[in-house]
Design a protein around this motif. Sequence first.
Motif, PDB file in Angstrom:
ATOM      1  N   LEU A  63       0.725  -1.402  -0.184  1.00  0.00           N
ATOM      2  CA  LEU A  63       0.075   0.002   0.279  1.00  0.00           C
ATOM      3  C   LEU A  63       0.501   1.372   0.419  1.00  0.00           C
ATOM      4  CD1 LEU A  63      -2.745   0.972   0.287  1.00  0.00           C
ATOM      5  CD2 LEU A  63      -2.619   1.150   2.768  1.00  0.00           C
ATOM      6  N   ALA A  87      -0.781   4.604  -0.622  1.00  0.00           N
ATOM      7  CA  ALA A  87      -1.430   5.724  -0.483  1.00  0.00           C
ATOM      8  C   ALA A  87      -2.583   5.209  -0.259  1.00  0.00           C
ATOM      9  CB  ALA A  87      -1.676   6.818  -1.279  1.00  0.00           C
ATOM     10  N   LYS A  88      -3.347   6.281   0.780  1.00  0.00           N
ATOM     11  CA  LYS A  88      -5.081   5.425   0.339  1.00  0.00           C
ATOM     12  C   LYS A  88      -5.742   7.029   1.071  1.00  0.00           C
ATOM     13  CE  LYS A  88      -7.943   2.643   3.317  1.00  0.00           C
ATOM     14  NZ  LYS A  88      -8.382   2.259   4.500  1.00  0.00           N
ATOM     15  N   ASN A  89      -6.916   7.213   0.940  1.00  0.00           N
ATOM     16  CA  ASN A  89      -7.776   8.304   1.127  1.00  0.00           C
ATOM     17  C   ASN A  89      -9.017   7.487   1.323  1.00  0.00           C
ATOM     18  OD1 ASN A  89      -9.426  10.862   0.179  1.00  0.00           O
ATOM     19  ND2 ASN A  89      -7.574  11.249   0.513  1.00  0.00           N
ATOM     20  N   ASP A  90      -9.413   8.044   2.670  1.00  0.00           N
ATOM     21  CA  ASP A  90     -11.096   8.205   3.105  1.00  0.00           C
ATOM     22  C   ASP A  90     -11.877   9.457   2.988  1.00  0.00           C
ATOM     23  OD1 ASP A  90     -10.077   5.596   3.934  1.00  0.00           O
ATOM     24  OD2 ASP A  90      -9.029   6.193   5.494  1.00  0.00           O
ATOM     25  N   SER A 102     -13.168   4.669   0.185  1.00  0.00           N
ATOM     26  CA  SER A 102     -12.357   4.763   0.503  1.00  0.00           C
ATOM     27  C   SER A 102     -11.072   4.261  -1.164  1.00  0.00           C
ATOM     28  CB  SER A 102     -11.084   4.293   0.903  1.00  0.00           C
ATOM     29  OG  SER A 102     -11.251   2.682   1.088  1.00  0.00           O
ATOM     30  N   GLU A 161      -7.612   3.544  -2.814  1.00  0.00           N
ATOM     31  CA  GLU A 161      -5.671   2.840  -2.298  1.00  0.00           C
ATOM     32  C   GLU A 161      -4.872   3.127  -3.889  1.00  0.00           C
ATOM     33  OE1 GLU A 161      -7.131   0.718   0.786  1.00  0.00           O
ATOM     34  OE2 GLU A 161      -7.334  -0.723  -0.806  1.00  0.00           O
ATOM     35  N   PHE A 193      -1.338   0.724  -4.714  1.00  0.00           N
ATOM     36  CA  PHE A 193      -0.804  -0.159  -4.373  1.00  0.00           C
ATOM     37  C   PHE A 193       0.438  -0.005  -5.606  1.00  0.00           C
ATOM     38  CE2 PHE A 193      -4.750  -1.448  -3.006  1.00  0.00           C
ATOM     39  CZ  PHE A 193      -4.530  -2.152  -1.872  1.00  0.00           C
ATOM     40  N   VAL A 232      -5.130   0.792  -8.975  1.00  0.00           N
ATOM     41  CA  VAL A 232      -5.781   1.322  -7.793  1.00  0.00           C
ATOM     42  C   VAL A 232      -7.103   0.424  -7.833  1.00  0.00           C
ATOM     43  CG1 VAL A 232      -6.526   3.911  -7.607  1.00  0.00           C
ATOM     44  CG2 VAL A 232      -5.219   3.676  -8.936  1.00  0.00           C
ATOM     45  N   ARG A 233      -7.321   0.890  -6.182  1.00  0.00           N
ATOM     46  CA  ARG A 233      -9.087  -0.095  -5.692  1.00  0.00           C
ATOM     47  C   ARG A 233      -9.805   1.318  -5.210  1.00  0.00           C
ATOM     48  NH1 ARG A 233      -7.727  -4.667  -1.449  1.00  0.00           N
ATOM     49  NH2 ARG A 233      -7.357  -2.705  -0.483  1.00  0.00           N
ATOM     50  N   TYR A 234     -10.743   1.403  -5.941  1.00  0.00           N
ATOM     51  CA  TYR A 234     -11.711   1.764  -5.731  1.00  0.00           C
ATOM     52  C   TYR A 234     -12.934   0.894  -5.245  1.00  0.00           C
ATOM     53  CZ  TYR A 234     -14.864   6.478  -5.461  1.00  0.00           C
ATOM     54  OH  TYR A 234     -16.229   7.091  -5.840  1.00  0.00           O
ATOM     55  N   TYR A 255      -6.145   6.993  -9.713  1.00  0.00           N
ATOM     56  CA  TYR A 255      -6.228   7.619  -7.993  1.00  0.00           C
ATOM     57  C   TYR A 255      -6.073   9.139  -8.253  1.00  0.00           C
ATOM     58  CZ  TYR A 255      -4.433   8.039  -3.502  1.00  0.00           C
ATOM     59  OH  TYR A 255      -4.551   8.069  -1.853  1.00  0.00           O
TER      60      TYR A 255
END
Length: 67
Positions: free
Chosen positions: A4, A6-9, A15, A17, A19, A27-29, A46
């Motif tokens: 991981l 970066a992560k943005n909530d 969120s 993320e 990776f 990028v996971r959304y 991202y």
Amino acid sequence: MLKLIAKNDVTDAESVELFKTFNGYAVRYGLQVESTTDVNEALTEYSACIAHALSCSGECDELGETS
């Protein structure tokens, strides 16, 4: 490898993320996952996902202006 970076909530949104993977970046959304070998493409995805999450939560409109 899945690291991981970066992560943005965002309140009231999924969120986002970023990776580092064995094959590049992902990028996971929410349930959406986009993979690429190019870091610039990953950063663009991202940023777009963060903008979408902010728009969906009512924090800003599509132009990036706060409400």
